[in-house]
Design a protein around this motif. Structure first.
Motif: not given
Ligand SMILES: [Mg+2]
Length: 459
Positions: A56, A58-60, A65, A403
């Motif tokens: 992924d 975003d977030g990974t 975010e 995530d």
């Molecule tokens: Mg994500």
């Protein structure tokens, strides 16, 4: 047989025979099929061999975010005309965040509209929508988004506005100024506000999406124009904050699995341990440095002979992913430059990080599918596996990283049983039970503690 029309018993039998565990995904209201049902690949906790990684964004891999949350909050502020903190404190980080991160944009907006609709002001909804339409026509860079906005405008009776001669004159002469002036706006407000019909719930969701994307894309464009510092001051009150950054350990993880580190991994063990220690909530481990070093050198050398294929898989549209990944690869270069790696190795990594499109074997974005087929549906991951050229019988040689709840489900629904959740602050409230492993210490934990789940012989 490609298609068979049959009765419900036979259809149920097909589902029963397709797996042991299932994900039932609720579709948006306008989809005929209320639920999509996916068999999930059995969880795998270790691999004998690895040929691919799906991951992924975003977030990974990165964190955007903060920007997304800001843009969502901005949408609620605009529609309710509460732009200042003292008028409305903003999103509740404890209650709202689990619902506005890690799912599709439509779902995030639906949640916020349900929750905050009673604050909205009709005239502000109308103005915000007209602004979003005009901004997209004038400055929007994403073709698909532009078409969607135009389509929404037509559905909400603004066809005439789209043909207005004055649209030609909206663009400011200063290329770095990408906002529409109030005096120009007033003309459109006077002429078209009253043309807008009464809004139904689904219209509000569409408007919310357009207002959200307008803000988000405006910020992305400013980052692209080199105004990141200015916008960081405006949005977060601090200049020079990287609005887009890399998740912990990405700068080591990516070159390692591409076979670019080899023995040199030994120079970044302390660094990885430090990064690991920074995570909150992680298991407390006193790493035996000699064991960890030995394991990671073996792992790192294994990838020299067999570099894996990597796909980044995101529910963001291409336009966003392109800016975000370009930015994050700049951050990776900065981070690598500060490590203890030998100069020669650093230089190789820096040249590899210069172009994310060349680094990844596949980049899959929402633009490759459609908003209604994003995570937790399996499509983006299925497209990724296909583009990496990994056939079904090798899905047990693939690791997926996510995530969020919807992302972990999408990975297993795509047939990948080794699904690692790397939760971080914003997704810590998610149900990550679909994951085969939850690494609260992020990628450093995956490398230091789990040796990437690969059971290889030493030596
Ligand atoms: Mg994500």
């Amino acid at each position: 047989m490609n298609v068979l029309i049959t009765d419900k018993q036979k259809a149920a039998q097909v589902i029963l025979n397709s797996g042991e565990e299932f994900a039932i995904v609720k579709n948006p209201d306008y989809i005929f099929e209320e639920y999509s049902v996916y068999p999930l690949a059995s969880k795998l906790s270790s691999l004998k061999d690895i040929i691919g990684i799906v991951m992924d964004m975003d977030g990974t891999t990165t964190t955007t975010e903060d920007l997304c949350i800001h843009s969502l909050e901005f949408m609620v502020r605009k529609l309710s005309n509460k732009m200042a903190k003292d008028e409305w404190m903003g999103l509740d980080h404890f209650i709202d965040l689990p619902f506005v991160i890690g799912n599709s944009t439509t779902k995030h907006i639906e949640y916020l509209i349900n929750k905050y609709q009673n604050k909205f002001k009709l005239d502000k909804i109308k103005e915000s929508f007209i602004y979003a339409v005009l901004w997209n026509i004038t400055y929007g860079q994403d073709k698909q988004r532009k078409e969607e906005v135009k389509n929404n405008a037509k559905n909400l009776l603004l066809t005439e506005m789209l043909k207005d001669e004055k649209i030609k004159y909206l663009r400011n002469s200063e290329p770095s100024d990408i906002e529409i002036k109030q005096v120009q706006l007033n003309y459109f407000y006077d002429k078209y506000l009253e043309k807008l019909p009464e809004f139904k719930k689904e219209d509000l969701v569409r408007i919310g999406i357009d207002v959200y994307y307008q803000r988000y894309h405006e910020i992305l464009q400013k980052i692209k124009l080199g105004q990141g510092s200015e916008i960081s001051k405006q949005v977060f009150g601090v200049p020079n904050k990287h609005l887009i950054t890399a998740m912990k350990g990405v700068e080591i993880f990516l070159p390692l699995v591409k076979g670019l580190l080899g023995d040199n991994v030994k120079y970044v063990i302390d660094y990885l341990i430090e990064e690991y220690q920074k995570s909150s909530d992680k298991p407390e481990i006193n790493f035996d440095k000699s064991i960890v070093t030995n394991n990671l050198i073996n792992l790192s050398n294994y990838f020299i002979k067999r570099p894996v294929k990597i796909a980044v898989v995101t529910s963001s549209i291409f336009y966003e992913a392109d800016i975000v990944l370009s930015e994050v690869f700049k951050v990776l270069i900065e981070k690598i430059s500060k490590t203890e790696l030998p100069t020669e190795c650093k230089n190789i990594l820096i040249s590899k990080f210069e172009d994310y499109t060349k680094f990844y074997d596949a980049v899959i974005t929402a633009t490759d599918s459609s908003e209604i087929r994003l995570k937790p549906h399996r499509d983006l991951y299925s497209i990724a596996l296909y583009q990496l050229g990994i056939p079904k019988e090798y899905f047990d040689k693939v690791i997926g990283f996510e995530d969020s709840e919807s992302g972990t489900i999408a990975i297993r629904a795509a047939g990948v049983g080794c699904c690692v959740a790397v939760p971080f602050a914003h997704t810590s409230g998610h149900n990550l039970s679909a994951a085969s492993y939850i690494a609260k210490g992020g990628l450093p934990e995956v490398l230091l503690k789990e040796n990437l789940f690969i059971k290889i012989e030493r030596g």
